[in-house]
Write an enzyme that holds these catalytic residues in place. Sequence first.
Site, PDB file in Angstrom:
ATOM      1  CB  CYS A 114      -0.982  -0.019   1.162  1.00 54.06           C
ATOM      2  SG  CYS A 114      -2.089  -1.432   1.066  1.00 54.06           S
ATOM      3  CG  HIS A 256      -3.215   2.918   3.343  1.00 50.31           C
ATOM      4  ND1 HIS A 256      -3.766   2.925   2.084  1.00 50.31           N
ATOM      5  CD2 HIS A 256      -3.193   1.622   3.741  1.00 50.31           C
ATOM      6  CE1 HIS A 256      -4.067   1.682   1.746  1.00 50.31           C
ATOM      7  NE2 HIS A 256      -3.748   0.872   2.719  1.00 50.31           N
ATOM      8  CG  ASN A 286      -6.932  -0.860   1.305  1.00 47.13           C
ATOM      9  OD1 ASN A 286      -6.221  -0.201   0.539  1.00 47.13           O
ATOM     10  ND2 ASN A 286      -6.440  -1.632   2.252  1.00 47.13           N
TER      11      ASN A 286
HETATM   12  O1  UT7 Z   1      -3.969  -1.912   3.288  1.00 55.57           O
HETATM   13  C1  UT7 Z   1      -3.132  -2.421   4.269  1.00 55.57           C
HETATM   14  C2  UT7 Z   1      -3.463  -3.745   4.747  1.00 55.57           C
HETATM   15  N1  UT7 Z   1      -4.756  -4.044   5.260  1.00 55.57           N
HETATM   16  C3  UT7 Z   1      -5.282  -3.549   6.391  1.00 55.57           C
HETATM   17  O2  UT7 Z   1      -4.901  -2.550   6.893  1.00 55.57           O
HETATM   18  C4  UT7 Z   1      -6.359  -4.279   7.084  1.00 55.57           C
HETATM   19  C5  UT7 Z   1      -6.158  -4.230   8.561  1.00 55.57           C
HETATM   20  N2  UT7 Z   1      -7.136  -5.003   9.261  1.00 55.57           N
HETATM   21  C6  UT7 Z   1      -8.439  -4.656   9.334  1.00 55.57           C
HETATM   22  O3  UT7 Z   1      -8.851  -3.640   8.786  1.00 55.57           O
HETATM   23  C7  UT7 Z   1      -9.359  -5.512  10.176  1.00 55.57           C
HETATM   24  O4  UT7 Z   1      -8.583  -6.436  10.894  1.00 55.57           O
HETATM   25  C8  UT7 Z   1     -10.438  -6.240   9.339  1.00 55.57           C
HETATM   26  C9  UT7 Z   1     -11.456  -5.250   8.819  1.00 55.57           C
HETATM   27  C10 UT7 Z   1      -9.789  -7.011   8.205  1.00 55.57           C
HETATM   28  C11 UT7 Z   1     -11.201  -7.227  10.242  1.00 55.57           C
HETATM   29  O5  UT7 Z   1     -11.740  -6.536  11.359  1.00 55.57           O
HETATM   30  P1  UT7 Z   1     -11.522  -7.136  12.827  1.00 55.57           P
HETATM   31  O6  UT7 Z   1     -12.217  -6.245  13.733  1.00 55.57           O
HETATM   32  O7  UT7 Z   1     -10.041  -7.292  13.013  1.00 55.57           O
HETATM   33  O8  UT7 Z   1     -12.285  -8.493  12.742  1.00 55.57           O
HETATM   34  P2  UT7 Z   1     -11.739  -9.981  12.946  1.00 55.57           P
HETATM   35  O9  UT7 Z   1     -10.805 -10.354  11.839  1.00 55.57           O
HETATM   36  O10 UT7 Z   1     -11.243 -10.095  14.343  1.00 55.57           O
HETATM   37  O11 UT7 Z   1     -13.064 -10.802  12.781  1.00 55.57           O
HETATM   38  C12 UT7 Z   1     -14.147 -10.647  13.646  1.00 55.57           C
HETATM   39  C13 UT7 Z   1     -15.302 -11.513  13.188  1.00 55.57           C
HETATM   40  C14 UT7 Z   1     -14.895 -12.940  12.841  1.00 55.57           C
HETATM   41  O12 UT7 Z   1     -15.909 -13.802  13.296  1.00 55.57           O
HETATM   42  P3  UT7 Z   1     -15.706 -14.677  14.604  1.00 55.57           P
HETATM   43  O13 UT7 Z   1     -14.491 -15.522  14.338  1.00 55.57           O
HETATM   44  O14 UT7 Z   1     -15.490 -13.679  15.714  1.00 55.57           O
HETATM   45  O15 UT7 Z   1     -16.974 -15.441  14.687  1.00 55.57           O
HETATM   46  C15 UT7 Z   1     -14.909 -12.930  11.332  1.00 55.57           C
HETATM   47  O16 UT7 Z   1     -15.182 -14.195  10.783  1.00 55.57           O
HETATM   48  O17 UT7 Z   1     -15.880 -10.940  11.998  1.00 55.57           O
HETATM   49  C16 UT7 Z   1     -16.008 -11.971  11.019  1.00 55.57           C
HETATM   50  N3  UT7 Z   1     -15.903 -11.369   9.699  1.00 55.57           N
HETATM   51  C17 UT7 Z   1     -16.962 -10.924   9.008  1.00 55.57           C
HETATM   52  N4  UT7 Z   1     -18.289 -10.869   9.289  1.00 55.57           N
HETATM   53  C18 UT7 Z   1     -19.111 -10.343   8.359  1.00 55.57           C
HETATM   54  C19 UT7 Z   1     -14.791 -11.169   8.967  1.00 55.57           C
HETATM   55  N5  UT7 Z   1     -15.104 -10.593   7.810  1.00 55.57           N
HETATM   56  C20 UT7 Z   1     -16.445 -10.420   7.801  1.00 55.57           C
HETATM   57  C21 UT7 Z   1     -17.343  -9.876   6.884  1.00 55.57           C
HETATM   58  N6  UT7 Z   1     -18.663  -9.842   7.200  1.00 55.57           N
HETATM   59  N7  UT7 Z   1     -16.936  -9.366   5.697  1.00 55.57           N
END
Ligand code: UT7
Length: 329
Positions: A114, A256, A286
């Site tokens: 990125c 970003h 993003n």
């Molecule tokens: O561009 C540079 C690189 N990328 C980034 O900067 C991304 C950085 N990370 C993030 O923005 C966040 O970590 C995410 C948006 C990717 C995820 O958010 P989070 O608050 O860290 O969620 P998580 O990965 O801890 O997941 C929480 C829950 C999970 O369910 P369980 O295991 O708690 O039951 C996921 O399966 O949310 C679930 N989940 C979703 N639910 C509905 C993950 N993706 C989705 C989705 N819709 N699209």
Amino acid sequence: MKYKAKYSAFGSYVPDKVLSNFDLEKIVDTNDEWIKSRTGMSERRIASDEQAASDLATIAAQRCIENSDIKYKDIDLIICGTISPDHAFPSTACFVQKNLGLKGIPAFDISAGCPGFIYASDIARQFVENGTKKNVLVIGVEILSKIVNWEDRNTCVLFGDGAGAAIISRAQSNDISQIIDSEILADGNYTELLEQPAGGSRMPASEDTLKENLHTVHMQGNRVFKLAVKSMYSTSETVLKRNNMEFNDLDWLVPHQANMRIIESLGNKMKINNEKVIVNIEKYANTSSATIPIAIDEAIRNGKIHRGDVIHMVSFGAGLTWGSVLFRY
Ligand code: UT7
């Protein structure tokens, strides 16, 4: 340093097709509420089947040149930051060079995740400051929609397509505009946090890699999230401190656009007024290396950013890589 460098102009392009959170509800098990509250995203743009990265980049570059008083023939180098190039080789920058009719000038890509636009800017700045080049076309372009796994809700909802371009030129001694400072960094101990595992020489494309979706984006979102604020804050602090500036001295912070919660945490840590933080994540999600130049071009066009404003751009991503540029527009 022989000369000063400055950003002469910005330009951007996003594809017409809009994919909303509601559209995504029909593709994977997700919902508008989750995406909006966890990321700040409402919609993103998706390139057509025919469009490759260089097609988006060319339009952004043309718009950028039109926004400047620089002639095509005066561009003397093209640097393109991308992780979704037309091909592994030749470089996307070479296709852009051909499309712009700029045969002969050097053109190359930077793979820095990125922060591709930040890396490309830092490199362009060196060329201009040492007097080797006068007008460098710097591009951040991405078509991540073609390399995400559309069955993986953890990643496919997060990304969009787009391109942003800028010209970094030699500044005159009486110029108000100048790049004040920049810094680029990396930590290769975190390569597995965000990667496209297959398709390169480590894991050449095969029927198995296709079946297992290993040619798509794989991310440990949580772990990336934790490192994002820390790394962006630290490069910002370094760059501002060594120029005797405080976060309060900035007119604009352009971070970003990966996640609204990351942007807010960074803004809070810097104790910077929300009004000074440029955000467009809700519309484009993003777009990786394109988020920052798209956001700046838009902010110039809608009258937010003016000549003479002090701006800090900061990014992080796959590598891990991170970096920032402090400039007076
Ligand atoms: O561009 C540079 C690189 N990328 C980034 O900067 C991304 C950085 N990370 C993030 O923005 C966040 O970590 C995410 C948006 C990717 C995820 O958010 P989070 O608050 O860290 O969620 P998580 O990965 O801890 O997941 C929480 C829950 C999970 O369910 P369980 O295991 O708690 O039951 C996921 O399966 O949310 C679930 N989940 C979703 N639910 C509905 C993950 N993706 C989705 C989705 N819709 N699209």
